[in-house]
Enzyme design. Structure first.
Site, PDB file in Angstrom:
ATOM      1  N   GLU A 174       0.764  -1.248  -0.010  1.00 47.88           N
ATOM      2  CA  GLU A 174      -0.084  -0.051  -0.020  1.00 47.88           C
ATOM      3  C   GLU A 174       0.977   1.331   0.071  1.00 47.88           C
ATOM      4  OE1 GLU A 174      -3.746  -0.157   1.332  1.00 47.88           O
ATOM      5  OE2 GLU A 174      -3.352  -1.848  -0.212  1.00 47.88           O
ATOM      6  N   PHE A 278      -3.086   3.283  -4.903  1.00 46.93           N
ATOM      7  CA  PHE A 278      -1.863   2.412  -5.167  1.00 46.93           C
ATOM      8  C   PHE A 278      -2.247   1.095  -4.158  1.00 46.93           C
ATOM      9  CE2 PHE A 278       2.190   0.404  -3.772  1.00 46.93           C
ATOM     10  CZ  PHE A 278       2.846   0.170  -4.972  1.00 46.93           C
ATOM     11  N   ARG A 441      -9.312  18.207 -22.726  1.00 45.40           N
ATOM     12  CA  ARG A 441      -8.802  18.413 -24.167  1.00 45.40           C
ATOM     13  C   ARG A 441      -9.487  17.321 -25.026  1.00 45.40           C
ATOM     14  NH1 ARG A 441      -3.254  18.913 -27.619  1.00 45.40           N
ATOM     15  NH2 ARG A 441      -3.439  21.316 -28.155  1.00 45.40           N
ATOM     16  N   TRP A 475       7.597  13.730 -28.064  1.00 45.32           N
ATOM     17  CA  TRP A 475       6.587  12.842 -27.458  1.00 45.32           C
ATOM     18  C   TRP A 475       5.739  13.759 -26.387  1.00 45.32           C
ATOM     19  CZ3 TRP A 475       7.363   7.006 -27.010  1.00 45.32           C
ATOM     20  CH2 TRP A 475       6.364   6.347 -26.132  1.00 45.32           C
ATOM     21  N   MET A 477       2.108  14.544 -24.162  1.00 49.26           N
ATOM     22  CA  MET A 477       1.054  13.877 -23.369  1.00 49.26           C
ATOM     23  C   MET A 477       0.204  14.891 -22.660  1.00 49.26           C
ATOM     24  SD  MET A 477       0.439  12.784 -19.877  1.00 49.26           S
ATOM     25  CE  MET A 477       0.086  11.277 -19.207  1.00 49.26           C
ATOM     26  N   ASN A 478      -0.962  15.063 -23.008  1.00 50.61           N
ATOM     27  CA  ASN A 478      -1.630  16.323 -22.894  1.00 50.61           C
ATOM     28  C   ASN A 478      -2.957  16.251 -22.008  1.00 50.61           C
ATOM     29  OD1 ASN A 478      -0.357  18.388 -24.209  1.00 50.61           O
ATOM     30  ND2 ASN A 478      -0.766  17.630 -26.091  1.00 50.61           N
ATOM     31  N   GLY A 525       3.740  21.184 -22.393  1.00 46.49           N
ATOM     32  CA  GLY A 525       5.271  21.620 -21.703  1.00 46.49           C
ATOM     33  C   GLY A 525       5.738  20.887 -20.900  1.00 46.49           C
ATOM     34  N   ASP A 530      10.844  15.337 -15.610  1.00 44.63           N
ATOM     35  CA  ASP A 530      11.164  14.496 -14.340  1.00 44.63           C
ATOM     36  C   ASP A 530      12.393  13.561 -15.010  1.00 44.63           C
ATOM     37  OD1 ASP A 530      10.086  11.872 -15.246  1.00 44.63           O
ATOM     38  OD2 ASP A 530       8.248  13.082 -14.850  1.00 44.63           O
ATOM     39  N   GLU A 610      14.672  41.650 -38.407  1.00 44.02           N
ATOM     40  CA  GLU A 610      14.648  40.489 -37.592  1.00 44.02           C
ATOM     41  C   GLU A 610      15.309  39.302 -38.247  1.00 44.02           C
ATOM     42  OE1 GLU A 610      10.303  41.423 -35.464  1.00 44.02           O
ATOM     43  OE2 GLU A 610      10.127  40.784 -37.400  1.00 44.02           O
TER      44      GLU A 610
HETATM   45  C1  GLA Z   1       1.031  20.636 -26.117  1.00 38.36           C
HETATM   46  C2  GLA Z   1       2.444  21.008 -26.517  1.00 38.36           C
HETATM   47  C3  GLA Z   1       2.591  22.072 -27.442  1.00 38.36           C
HETATM   48  C4  GLA Z   1       1.978  21.544 -28.929  1.00 38.36           C
HETATM   49  C5  GLA Z   1       0.338  20.970 -28.495  1.00 38.36           C
HETATM   50  C6  GLA Z   1       0.095  20.578 -29.615  1.00 38.36           C
HETATM   51  O1  GLA Z   1       0.227  21.492 -25.701  1.00 38.36           O
HETATM   52  O2  GLA Z   1       3.016  21.191 -25.103  1.00 38.36           O
HETATM   53  O3  GLA Z   1       3.980  22.455 -27.412  1.00 38.36           O
HETATM   54  O4  GLA Z   1       2.769  20.447 -29.296  1.00 38.36           O
HETATM   55  O5  GLA Z   1       0.366  20.054 -27.520  1.00 38.36           O
HETATM   56  O6  GLA Z   1      -1.268  19.908 -29.476  1.00 38.36           O
END
Ligand code: GLA
Length: 727
Positions: A174, A278, A441, A475, A477-478, A525, A530, A610
Site C-alpha cells: 500500500e 496504489f 482536451r 513525445w 502527453m496532454n 510543456g 522529471d 528581424e
Molecule cells: C501541447 C504541447 C505543445 C503543442 C501542442 C500540440 O500543448 O505542449 O507544444 O505540441 O500540445 O497540440
C-alpha cells in the site's frame, strides 16, 4: 570501495567525494539511520540516545527495556506495524486487512557497478558501487532488499527497494517509498517547485514544522503542479553556503514527498510512489520494484547541490547519441501555424530556416488522421497525405533538400473518441465500466497497463518512423489520468504503476530501435519534467509558456534540479501567445538560450531586420553552445525576489563565461542593477568580448559589475567573458 561495512558495530558507510551516509543494523535487527552529511569516517552510533518516552512503545524482544522504541530512533526504512507512529516508508496490508509487517535485518551484499531496475528508468554509471541490505518479515514470508547505488565522483547516492514474496500468502503493498531520511535535530526548510500549466516550477521555501508537509501528484504523471524534485535545506542555507539535501524521483507517475517534524523535534523525509490509488498485490513468488530516488548532499549551499544533479542528469540519466551532442537549433510549427498548414508551408518554413542557420523543422500536431483541431484523431497514426499534399517521405525529403532536418510530434498515450482506434477499441481507453469518464482536451488516455495496447501503438508509431527520414520526435502527453480502470486486470490498485511501466517499455523500445532520433519529452510543456522521462528523452519542452519574462522564472525554478541541456526553450512571436506581452527579440533570445534552443514562430513573417537578428542569435548560440552544455551554471539572482533575472555559465576550466541578465520590472529612475559573478578564476583577468573591457575575476566576484540596459521594458544583456591572463 565507496561502501564499507564495520562488522563489529554492524555499521554501513557509503562514501562519496564529499558526503557520507551511515546506517546500523542494531541488536534487535532494526536498521537505524545514523547519518547523512559531510564526509567523515567516524562511526556515528554515539549519537543514538535511549530514554523511556511516554506513549512510544517497545518491541517485544526488547524485553523490559522501555528506553528502546522504533517511534523515536532514526529509522532507515520505517514500516507501519512496528510502533513507529511517524510517517512511514512501507505499508503492507494482509488479505484480512491487518498491517503488521516487522522487517528485521538479515544480511547484505556489496557489489561493483550500479544496480538496474527492470522496466524502470534508473541512474546508470560505469564507476559505481551497489549495496543491498536484506530485511525480512518471517511471518509474512516477505523479503525486502534496500538497494543503494553510490557514485562517489558525483556525490550521488541512489536508493530503491525490491520486495519479494518468497513464501507467504498474498499481501498488498500500500506504500513503498524509495527513500527515507531521518534527522535527529535541526531546523530545515522544504524547498518545492509548484506550478500550473504554462507556469511550472515556481520556488517555495517553507520551514518544516510539526504536522506533515507534502507535495505530490495523483494525476498519473509527475505533473505541472509539483515537481518530483525537492530540497531539504538548513534554515540558513543560501546559494553558496550551508547544508542542503536534494531528492529527485526517477519516475514520471504519481509521487509523494513528505516532511514532518516529530514530537521530539526530529525531522523525517519520505519520498516515493504516492499511496493514492496504489495497492499492489504480491503473491508468492512475485516481486515488486520501487522507483529510484536520487539523493545528494551539499555542504556548500544550493548551487553546488544543483551542480550535482546537473552532472547526474547529463552523465548518469540521459542516454543515447544526443546525450553529449549539441542539439540542432530547431523551428517548431506549433506557434508558427498551429493546425493550419500544408506540406508547402512546412517546406517554406524549412527554406527560411536554412537561410537563417536554423537546422531543423519540427512538424507539430495536426499531420495525422483528420486532425484539424484538438478534438479528433489521436490514436490514428496515419499520415494525412491529403493535407500535406505528399507522403511523409516526400515531405521529409523536400525539407532535407533545403539542408534542414525534419522532426515530428506524436502523442502515443492518447486516444480521441473521434478516431478509428476508439471506434474499433473503446475498451482500450481508460474508463470505469458504467461511468462516463472525465474528458480533458476532449481526449481519453489509452490503457498502457495493457501490453496489447502498447504493442499496437508501437506498431503504428514505428511504421511512421520507418516511412521517412525523421531526425527528431516530440513525445507529448496532454492530459492527466482519471477513472483508473484497466480491463486487463482484476487488481485496479496496480494500474497506475503498470501504466508507467507500459509507457517506459514503449519509450525503451522506440529509443533503442531508432537511436539516431533526438527525442524530446513534453506534457503540455513541463507536466512530466522529471528524471524518469530524461532517461529516454535528453530534453523536455520546459513549458507551453514561451513568454521570455515568464520563462526566466520557469527556468530559474527548473535549474535547481535539472541542467540547461534538459530544457527545451524557444524564441516565439510577440505579442506572446500565452501572455500577450511584447518583449524585444534580443531579450527573447537571451531567455531562450539554454541547452536546447530553437524558434517557435513563423520565420517567414519576420522583417528583414528581424531576420538579421535571428541569424546573429543562431550564430551566437552555436558559438556558446559548448559552454552551455558542459559549463557550470550559477543562479545570480532570485527573480521571485528581485527585479531582474541573472545567471552565468562558466566553463569548467574557467576560461569563458556567459552572463545573462533580463530586466523583469521597469520603474522610474531605477537604481542600477549590480550583479556579483560567480565561478570565475580569482587570479585571472577577463575580457568582455563585445566591448573589449577588461575586468579582474576576483573583483567581479567580490563586488560585481554594474549592468547597463537600454531604456524600456524587459531589456536584457548577454556578456561573454574570456580569460586573458593569470597572475
Ligand atoms: C501541447 C504541447 C505543445 C503543442 C501542442 C500540440 O500543448 O505542449 O507544444 O505540441 O500540445 O497540440
Amino acid at each position: 570501495m565507496a561502501i564499507l561495512f564495520d562488522m563489529d558495530k554492524r555499521i554501513f558507510y557509503l562514501h562519496t567525494k564529499n558526503s557520507t551516509y551511515q546506517m546500523q543494523a542494531d541488536k534487535h535487527g532494526y536498521l537505524l539511520h545514523l547519518y547523512y552529511g559531510k564526509r567523515l569516517d567516524a562511526p556515528m552510533d554515539y549519537m543514538l540516545t535511549f530514554f523511556d518516552r511516554g506513549f512510544s512503545g517497545n518491541p517485544y524482544d526488547a524485553d523490559r527495556d522501555r528506553t528502546y522504541s522504533p517511534d523515536v530512533l532514526p529509522q532507515e526504512f520505517p514500516v507501519l506495524g512496528t510502533g513507529d507512529y511517524r510517517n512511514v516508508a512501507f505499508k503492507v496490508r494482509e488479505d484480512n486487512g491487518c498491517y503488521g509487517c516487522d522487517l528485521r535485518y538479515e544480511g547484505f551484499r556489496i557489489s561493483e557497478g550500479k544496480y538496474a531496475l527492470p522496466g524502470l528508468p534508473a541512474v546508470y554509471a560505469e564507476k559505481a558501487d551497489t549495496l543491498e541490505i536484506l530485511l525480512k518479515d518471517a511471518r509474512l514470508g516477505l523479503e525486502v532488499y534496500l538497494m543503494y547505488g553510490v557514485i562517489e565522483e558525483n556525490d550521488i547516492i541512489t536508493r530503491s527497494v525490491r520486495v519479494e514474496n518468497v513464501s507467504g500468502s498474498r499481501v498488498y503493498l500500500e506504500k513503498v517509498s524509495g527513500a527515507c531520511l531521518d534527522f535527529l535535530y535541526g531546523q530545515y526548510d522544504l524547498i518545492t517547485f509548484y506550478g500550473r500549466h504554462a507556469m511550472e516550477r515556481n520556488l517555495q521555501r517553507m520551514e518544516i514544522g510539526h504536522g506533515r508537509q507534502s507535495v505530490g501528484s495523483s494525476r498519473g504523471c509527475s505533473s505541472h503542479q509539483y515537481n518530483p524534485f525537492v530540497i531539504l535545506a538548513d534554515a540558513h542555507a543560501t546559494e553558496s553556503m550551508g547544508e542542503c539535501y536534494g531528492a529527485s524521483f526517477v519516475y514520471s507517475g504519481n509521487f509523494s514527498a513528505e516532511a514532518e517534524k516529530d514530537q521530539f523535534g526530529q525531522t523525517r523525509f519520505v519520498m516515493g510512489l504516492s499511496e493514492e490509488q496504489f495497492s499492489y498485490p504480491l503473491s508468492k513468488g512475485e516481486c515488486f520494484y520501487a522507483p529510484e530516488v536520487i539523493l545528494s548532499y551539499s555542504g556548500e549551499g544550493l548551487n553546488t547541490l544543483s551542480d550535482h544533479f546537473h552532472q547526474c542528469v547529463k552523465k548518469h540519466i540521459c542516454r543515447g547519441r544526443y546525450r553529449d551532442q549539441i542539439r540542432p537549433v530547431l523551428v517548431n510549427s506549433w506557434e508558427a501555424c498551429y493546425f493550419d498548414f500544408d506540406g508547402d508551408a512546412i517546406v517554406e518554413l524549412a527554406e527560411q530556416a536554412a537561410e537563417l542557420g536554423v537546422e531543423m523543422v519540427v512538424l507539430d500536431d495536426g499531420w495525422f488522421g483528420h486532425r484539424e483541431d484538438d478534438n479528433s484523431s489521436l490514436g490514428d497514426w496515419e499520415v494525412n497525405e491529403r493535407k500535406l499534399g505528399c507522403t511523409l517521405a516526400q515531405l521529409s525529403q523536400r525539407i532535407q533538400e533545403k539542408g534542414v532536418r525534419f522532426g515530428l510530434w506524436i502523442e502515443p498515450e492518447m486516444v480521441s473518441e473521434d478516431s478509428d482506434l476508439y471506434r474499433n477499441h473503446p475498451e482500450w481507453a481508460i474508463a470505469i465500466p458504467g461511468k462516463k469518464p472525465v474528458r480533458a482536451r476532449n481526449q481519453l488516455v489509452l490503457d498502457f497497463a495493457n501490453p496489447i495496447v502498447v504493442q499496437y501503438i508501437y506498431e503504428k508509431i514505428s511504421a511512421v518512423l520507418k516511412q521517412a527520414r525523421i531526425d527528431y520526435i516530440k513525445w507529448d502527453m496532454n492530459r492527466s489520468l482519471s477513472d483508473i480502470y484497466s480491463g486487463n486486470t482484476k487488481e485496479q490498485g496496480k494500474v497506475l504503476y503498470d501504466y508507467m511501466l507500459g509507457v517506459y517499455s514503449l519509450l525503451e523500445r522506440l529509443t533503442t530501435e531508432f537511436p539516431d532520433i533526438l527525442w524530446e519529452g513534453c506534457s503540455g510543456g513541463g507536466g512530466r519534467f522529471d528524471m524518469g522521462m530524461l532517461y529516454y528523452t535528453p530534453q523536455i519542452w520546459c513549458s507551453d509558456n514561451t513568454d521570455a519574462i515568464d520563462r526566466v522564472y520557469i527556468q530559474y525554478g527548473t535549474s535547481f534540479g535539472y541542467p540547461l541541456t534538459a530544457m527545451g526553450s524557444h524564441v516565439s512571436a510577440v505579442p506572446n501567445h500565452q501572455t500577450g506581452r511584447v518583449t524585444d527579440l534580443g531579450t527573447r533570445g537571451v531567455a531562450a538560450m539554454t541547452g536546447a534552443f530553437g524558434y517557435e514562430l513563423d520565420l517567414r513573417k519576420l522583417t528583414d531586420v528581424e531576420k538579421n537578428q535571428v541569424r546573429e542569435q543562431v550564430a551566437r548560440y552555436k558559438q556558446v553552445a559548448p559552454l552551455l552544455y558542459d559549463g557550470r551554471y550559477y543562479r545570480l539572482s532570485n527573480p521571485f525576489q528581485e527585479e531582474f533575472g541573472a545567471w552565468i555559465v562558466v566553463d569548467r576550466e574557467k576560461k569563458t563565461a556567459l552572463l545573462s541578465v533580463v530586466l523583469l520590472e521597469r520603474h522610474g529612475n531605477m537604481p542600477v542593477i549590480y550583479v556579483k559573478l560567480q565561478g570565475l578564476s580569482s587570479d585571472a583577468k577577463y575580457r568582455e568580448q563585445d566591448t573589449g573591457r577588461v575586468f579582474s575575476g576576483a573583483a567581479l566576484m567580490a563586488y560585481g559589475m554594474p549592468i547597463t540596459l537600454k531604456y524600456g521594458e524587459y531589456q536584457s544583456c548577454q556578456i561573454l567573458l574570456e580569460k586573458i591572463e593569470s597572475n
